[in-house]
Design a protein around this motif. Sequence first.
Motif, mmCIF file in Angstrom:
data_model
loop_
_atom_site.group_PDB
_atom_site.id
_atom_site.type_symbol
_atom_site.label_atom_id
_atom_site.label_comp_id
_atom_site.label_asym_id
_atom_site.label_seq_id
_atom_site.Cartn_x
_atom_site.Cartn_y
_atom_site.Cartn_z
ATOM 1 N N ILE A 44 0.870 -1.182 0.000
ATOM 2 C CA ILE A 44 0.000 0.000 0.000
ATOM 3 C C ILE A 44 0.900 1.224 0.000
ATOM 4 O O ILE A 44 1.823 1.335 0.822
ATOM 5 C CB ILE A 44 -0.917 0.020 1.234
ATOM 6 C CG1 ILE A 44 -1.850 -1.185 1.209
ATOM 7 C CG2 ILE A 44 -1.698 1.310 1.294
ATOM 8 C CD1 ILE A 44 -2.691 -1.314 2.465
ATOM 9 N N ASN A 45 0.609 2.145 -0.887
ATOM 10 C CA ASN A 45 1.386 3.377 -0.955
ATOM 11 C C ASN A 45 0.869 4.336 0.117
ATOM 12 O O ASN A 45 -0.257 4.824 0.042
ATOM 13 C CB ASN A 45 1.253 3.983 -2.351
ATOM 14 C CG ASN A 45 2.207 5.133 -2.553
ATOM 15 O OD1 ASN A 45 2.961 5.484 -1.660
ATOM 16 N ND2 ASN A 45 2.174 5.700 -3.745
ATOM 17 N N VAL A 46 1.652 4.612 1.144
ATOM 18 C CA VAL A 46 1.222 5.448 2.263
ATOM 19 C C VAL A 46 1.598 6.918 2.095
ATOM 20 O O VAL A 46 1.219 7.750 2.910
ATOM 21 C CB VAL A 46 1.776 4.927 3.609
ATOM 22 C CG1 VAL A 46 1.223 3.568 3.927
ATOM 23 C CG2 VAL A 46 3.277 4.920 3.626
ATOM 24 N N THR A 47 2.315 7.254 1.055
ATOM 25 C CA THR A 47 2.742 8.639 0.862
ATOM 26 C C THR A 47 1.561 9.604 0.752
ATOM 27 O O THR A 47 1.556 10.636 1.446
ATOM 28 C CB THR A 47 3.654 8.750 -0.369
ATOM 29 O OG1 THR A 47 4.747 7.852 -0.206
ATOM 30 C CG2 THR A 47 4.173 10.158 -0.535
ATOM 31 N N PRO A 48 0.509 9.328 -0.056
ATOM 32 C CA PRO A 48 -0.627 10.260 -0.083
ATOM 33 C C PRO A 48 -1.345 10.359 1.263
ATOM 34 O O PRO A 48 -1.798 11.430 1.659
ATOM 35 C CB PRO A 48 -1.553 9.674 -1.144
ATOM 36 C CG PRO A 48 -0.719 8.775 -1.961
ATOM 37 C CD PRO A 48 0.371 8.279 -1.062
ATOM 38 N N PHE A 49 -1.396 9.243 1.992
ATOM 39 C CA PHE A 49 -2.034 9.253 3.310
ATOM 40 C C PHE A 49 -1.267 10.153 4.279
ATOM 41 O O PHE A 49 -1.853 10.945 5.012
ATOM 42 C CB PHE A 49 -2.116 7.824 3.847
ATOM 43 C CG PHE A 49 -2.661 7.723 5.237
ATOM 44 C CD1 PHE A 49 -3.995 7.967 5.490
ATOM 45 C CD2 PHE A 49 -1.836 7.386 6.300
ATOM 46 C CE1 PHE A 49 -4.497 7.878 6.774
ATOM 47 C CE2 PHE A 49 -2.323 7.304 7.583
ATOM 48 C CZ PHE A 49 -3.672 7.545 7.828
ATOM 49 N N VAL A 50 0.041 10.068 4.281
ATOM 50 C CA VAL A 50 0.877 10.901 5.153
ATOM 51 C C VAL A 50 0.739 12.372 4.757
ATOM 52 O O VAL A 50 0.640 13.247 5.621
ATOM 53 C CB VAL A 50 2.347 10.436 5.102
ATOM 54 C CG1 VAL A 50 3.260 11.422 5.818
ATOM 55 C CG2 VAL A 50 2.478 9.057 5.707
ATOM 56 N N ASP A 51 0.688 12.647 3.466
ATOM 57 C CA ASP A 51 0.517 14.031 3.005
ATOM 58 C C ASP A 51 -0.793 14.623 3.510
ATOM 59 O O ASP A 51 -0.833 15.748 4.007
ATOM 60 C CB ASP A 51 0.562 14.099 1.476
ATOM 61 C CG ASP A 51 1.954 13.839 0.924
ATOM 62 O OD1 ASP A 51 2.919 13.937 1.711
ATOM 63 O OD2 ASP A 51 2.060 13.550 -0.282
ATOM 64 N N VAL A 80 -1.301 17.792 6.221
ATOM 65 C CA VAL A 80 -2.101 18.980 5.900
ATOM 66 C C VAL A 80 -3.172 19.195 6.955
ATOM 67 O O VAL A 80 -3.393 20.320 7.420
ATOM 68 C CB VAL A 80 -2.709 18.855 4.490
ATOM 69 C CG1 VAL A 80 -3.760 19.910 4.261
ATOM 70 C CG2 VAL A 80 -1.624 18.945 3.434
ATOM 71 N N LEU A 81 -3.855 18.125 7.383
ATOM 72 C CA LEU A 81 -4.873 18.257 8.432
ATOM 73 C C LEU A 81 -4.256 18.713 9.750
ATOM 74 O O LEU A 81 -4.846 19.528 10.471
ATOM 75 C CB LEU A 81 -5.612 16.935 8.617
ATOM 76 C CG LEU A 81 -6.558 16.550 7.489
ATOM 77 C CD1 LEU A 81 -7.129 15.166 7.728
ATOM 78 C CD2 LEU A 81 -7.671 17.575 7.354
ATOM 79 N N THR A 100 -5.844 26.663 13.379
ATOM 80 C CA THR A 100 -7.171 27.083 13.845
ATOM 81 C C THR A 100 -7.391 26.891 15.341
ATOM 82 O O THR A 100 -8.307 27.476 15.901
ATOM 83 C CB THR A 100 -8.279 26.325 13.088
ATOM 84 O OG1 THR A 100 -8.116 24.917 13.300
ATOM 85 C CG2 THR A 100 -8.255 26.652 11.619
ATOM 86 N N ALA A 101 -6.587 26.097 16.024
ATOM 87 C CA ALA A 101 -6.791 25.823 17.449
ATOM 88 C C ALA A 101 -6.783 27.081 18.320
ATOM 89 O O ALA A 101 -7.608 27.198 19.228
ATOM 90 C CB ALA A 101 -5.762 24.820 17.946
ATOM 91 N N PRO A 102 -5.888 28.054 18.112
ATOM 92 C CA PRO A 102 -5.932 29.243 18.977
ATOM 93 C C PRO A 102 -7.234 30.035 18.856
ATOM 94 O O PRO A 102 -7.647 30.696 19.796
ATOM 95 C CB PRO A 102 -4.750 30.086 18.489
ATOM 96 C CG PRO A 102 -3.836 29.124 17.839
ATOM 97 C CD PRO A 102 -4.709 28.058 17.259
#
Length: 135
Positions: free
Chosen positions: A13-20, A24-25, A32-34
């Motif tokens: 499974i290619n995990v590179t897009p998942f890590v990207d 970003v999230l 946005t947390a502050p």
Amino acid sequence: MKIGPSRMPMAEINVTPFVDVCLVLLIIFMVTAPFLQGGLEIDLPKVAARGLDVREGLVVSVRADKTVAVGEHVVPLMEFEDALAEAGAAQRPVFFKADQRVPYGTIVDLIARLRRSGVTNLGLVTEPPPQGMKR
């Protein structure tokens, strides 16, 4: 007879897009947390703000001579909490209006007394700045 190289199904499974996407999230949540932290929302006098519908709540007013009114009734400071209880301030929004000449200590004292009386929904009422004033 084989014409081209045989292709085998890929078992990884290619995990590179998942890590990207996760990174970003993470950045979005960190930025946005502050802004999501709670606190006392206040509007200072003479600022631009959206209008409030004060008809559905109770208006507590303080004049420059420190005269306090709960709704339409002027009450002595000693009977302030009793007047709030009679007006049902704990069950509805309370809008606090104070003349800008009222000392800050008086305003803080009245806000503390509002909180002790069970008021959880408190808004400070201001008026918009004059048309020529910069923000």
